[in-house]
Design a protein around this motif. Structure first.
Motif, mmCIF file in Angstrom:
data_model
loop_
_atom_site.group_PDB
_atom_site.id
_atom_site.type_symbol
_atom_site.label_atom_id
_atom_site.label_comp_id
_atom_site.label_asym_id
_atom_site.label_seq_id
_atom_site.Cartn_x
_atom_site.Cartn_y
_atom_site.Cartn_z
ATOM 1 N N VAL A 38 0.871 -1.187 0.000
ATOM 2 C CA VAL A 38 0.000 0.000 0.000
ATOM 3 C C VAL A 38 0.904 1.233 0.000
ATOM 4 N N PHE A 42 9.078 6.006 -1.911
ATOM 5 C CA PHE A 42 10.370 5.318 -1.787
ATOM 6 C C PHE A 42 10.237 4.009 -1.015
ATOM 7 N N ILE A 61 -0.226 -0.789 -4.730
ATOM 8 C CA ILE A 61 -1.515 -0.116 -4.924
ATOM 9 C C ILE A 61 -1.386 1.310 -4.404
ATOM 10 N N GLU A 62 -1.701 2.279 -5.248
ATOM 11 C CA GLU A 62 -1.518 3.701 -4.896
ATOM 12 C C GLU A 62 -2.867 4.429 -5.010
ATOM 13 N N SER A 71 7.559 11.430 -1.737
ATOM 14 C CA SER A 71 8.809 10.988 -2.366
ATOM 15 C C SER A 71 9.189 11.769 -3.617
ATOM 16 N N ARG A 73 8.217 14.981 -3.950
ATOM 17 C CA ARG A 73 7.943 16.387 -3.589
ATOM 18 C C ARG A 73 8.983 16.963 -2.651
ATOM 19 N N LEU A 77 17.396 16.882 -0.071
ATOM 20 C CA LEU A 77 18.565 17.028 0.808
ATOM 21 C C LEU A 77 18.844 15.651 1.384
ATOM 22 N N ALA A 212 -6.262 3.986 -6.878
ATOM 23 C CA ALA A 212 -7.022 2.893 -6.275
ATOM 24 C C ALA A 212 -6.705 2.877 -4.781
ATOM 25 N N ALA A 241 3.023 1.079 3.397
ATOM 26 C CA ALA A 241 4.129 2.006 3.094
ATOM 27 C C ALA A 241 3.554 3.391 2.829
ATOM 28 N N ASN A 243 3.459 6.170 5.210
ATOM 29 C CA ASN A 243 4.108 7.248 5.973
ATOM 30 C C ASN A 243 3.142 8.395 6.339
ATOM 31 N N SER A 263 6.399 22.165 3.244
ATOM 32 C CA SER A 263 6.135 22.911 2.010
ATOM 33 C C SER A 263 7.417 23.510 1.459
ATOM 34 N N TYR A 294 14.847 24.490 5.429
ATOM 35 C CA TYR A 294 15.906 23.805 4.689
ATOM 36 C C TYR A 294 15.958 24.416 3.302
ATOM 37 N N GLY A 346 3.612 18.599 0.833
ATOM 38 C CA GLY A 346 3.321 17.173 0.971
ATOM 39 C C GLY A 346 3.333 16.829 2.451
ATOM 40 N N GLY A 372 10.374 13.582 8.707
ATOM 41 C CA GLY A 372 10.750 14.660 7.786
ATOM 42 C C GLY A 372 12.062 14.443 7.062
ATOM 43 N N VAL A 375 14.444 10.573 2.696
ATOM 44 C CA VAL A 375 14.986 10.138 1.405
ATOM 45 C C VAL A 375 15.866 8.903 1.610
#
Ligand SMILES: Cc1cc2nc3c(=O)[nH]c(=O)nc-3n(C[C@H](O)[C@H](O)[C@H](O)COP(=O)(O)OP(=O)(O)OC[C@H]3O[C@@H](n4cnc5c(N)ncnc54)[C@H](O)[C@@H]3O)c2cc1C
Length: 431
Positions: A38, A42, A61-62, A71, A73, A77, A212, A241, A243, A263, A294, A346, A372, A375
């Motif tokens: 799900v 990343f 499934i997204e 991921s 957006r 860094l 979906a 998955a 987050n 943002s 950042y 995001g 936060g 990556v």
């Protein structure tokens, strides 16, 4: 200062990379899969790749478009993301040995991703540029120096100390009281990394289904029955998955995660002199603010990207555009006349102990809570959770920690705007 607000609300990164990918219609998805994942960021992609290469049939499934969550957006860094408490804070809370283990694991995850990108030859503008972190108060500088010495001693992680008198060689702002350079940190183009991962997943035979939303998941003797719109899919194993976007798909995980909106803004192309007046060595940057900002140059060095927390949980581009532009210009008055071309946001996910978590809950696997800085962590822990699912190890130092919840919190962060405003006030007045 710019008054008109003609900016794009899509991430700057999406200008360069078309994230449209070949997907499978939900109706065409097989009734049975070995692993159903799900979320297609990343975490999901990294896990899917490891699982599919080990011979499993895997479907991601997204709920929205593939990889349209944090991921693709983020700021790109890249570093080991040591714990928010700092080294001494970790020692005080967990003891010397656990603190050392946590730091080492963070570094391992970072090195793992660098190695993965190089081995798989993913072209994602990876640049080992180093990161300058500025001290907003003299006392912050003192503790940064101590921390830098510990990092160098314990982890062989090189950190350069920059006195206030020399900081103009690192950053074009008078707001800092010196700082440190994490010379091994890096930057990358997040959407290019996502695109590279998608390509590898597709080559390994992963099925991608978008738009979906996964609904109820019920455990049975054979595994799980997963409801997706009007379909019901049988999966031997499930990985959550999601987050910062974790919703009702798991009430147990939802109440362990604080979703916070992050943002960013991007300027229009600037002169080389202007970009270098901010970041002479084209590094990534941050400060010691509680409500962290950042920033970095774009990979081609022509623009300036600036990010921070958004005050609202909802996506309110006008609001965070103003907030970020004001704070950017307070740090760098030389950007007053620069126009903003993009403003986007995001969701990130904080855990209550500021440690990322991975494991099993109600039989389902999960990896999330990157606080936060996801990556490196999401890619690394996506791989690790997949190894656990395969029964091939996947141990991490994070395994020893319970995934804590908080009394009276069930997943609705209604109090966050007030809390963020308090931190913003505290940053301004040095509370
Ligand atoms: C603006 C911003 C800047 C950031 N900057 C940095 C940075 O510079 N460096 C850094 O290290 N980290 C940064 N991060 C954090 C980092 O991007 C994330 O930690 C990381 O991308 C998380 O990856 P993920 O795969 O776990 O989640 P995501 O990429 O967020 O993916 C989760 C996906 O799950 C999907 N989903 C949720 N529920 C369902 C459901 N029921 N059914 C189907 N799909 C579902 C969502 O639609 C979403 O696409 C930033 C984040 C943001 C938002």
């Amino acid at each position: 200062m710019q008054t008109k607000t003609h900016f794009s609300n899509t991430p700057f990164w999406h200008d360069d990379v078309d994230l449209t990918v070949q997907t499978t219609m939900l109706e065409q998805l097989s009734d049975n899969v070995d692993v159903l994942i799900v979320g297609s960021g990343f975490t999901g992609l990294s896990a899917a790749l490891t699982l599919a290469r080990a011979g499993k049939s895997v479907a991601i499934i997204e709920a929205a478009r593939i990889a349209s969550g944090a991921s693709s957006r983020n700021g790109g860094l890249l570093g080991p993301s040591f714990h928010k408490l700092g080294i001494q804070g970790l020692v005080d809370k967990f003891g010397q040995q656990t603190a050392d283990d946590l730091l080492k694991e963070s570094l391992k995850g970072y090195d793992w991703l660098l190695d993965f990108i190089e081995t798989e030859q993913i072209d994602c503008d990876l640049n080992r540029c180093g990161r300058f972190r500025g001290a907003l108060r003299p006392a912050h500088f003192k503790s940064m120096v101590l921390q830098a010495q510990s990092l160098a001693d314990k982890l062989d992680y090189p950190v350069d100390i920059i006195e206030k008198a020399d900081q103009h060689t690192e950053v074009g702002s008078s707001k800092y009281h010196g700082g440190v350079v994490y010379t091994k940190d890096a930057s990358l183009h997040p959407a290019k990394l996502v695109k590279g991962l998608i390509k590898l997943c597709q080559q390994a035979g992963v099925t991608l289904v978008e738009q979906a939303r996964v609904g109820k998941i019920r455990q049975n003797s054979a595994g799980f029955k997963v409801q997706i719109a009007r379909r019901e899919i049988n999966a031997a194993a499930v990985l959550i998955a999601t987050n910062g976007y974790t919703g009702d798909v798991s009430a147990q995980l939802k109440k362990r995660i604080l979703p916070i909106r992050s943002s960013m803004i991007a300027t229009e192309p600037l002169s080389t002199e202007l970009v270098q007046s901010i970041s002479p060595k084209l590094r990534t940057h941050g400060g010691t603010d509680r409500l962290v900002f950042y920033y970095r140059p774009s990979p081609d060095g022509k623009r300036f990207l600036f990010g921070g927390r958004a005050m609202s949980y909802q996506d309110k581009p006008q609001e965070y555009y103003q907030y970020l532009q004001q704070n950017m210009c307070a740090l760098f008055p030389q950007l007053q006349q620069s126009k903003i071309s993009h403003a986007w946001s995001g969701l990130v996910a904080y855990s209550f102990d500021h440690i990322p978590h991975l494991g099993q809950n109600n039989g389902m696997y999960y990896a999330m809570g990157y606080c936060g800085s996801g990556v490196a962590r999401a890619n690394y822990l996506g791989h690790k959770i997949a190894l656990k699912m395969l029964g091939q190890g996947g141990e991490t130092c994070f395994d020893q920690f319970e995934f804590p919840d908080q009394a009276f919190y069930s997943g609705n962060p209604w109090f966050m705007p007030a809390l963020l405003r308090w931190h913003s006030f505290a940053d301004r007045w040095g509370v």
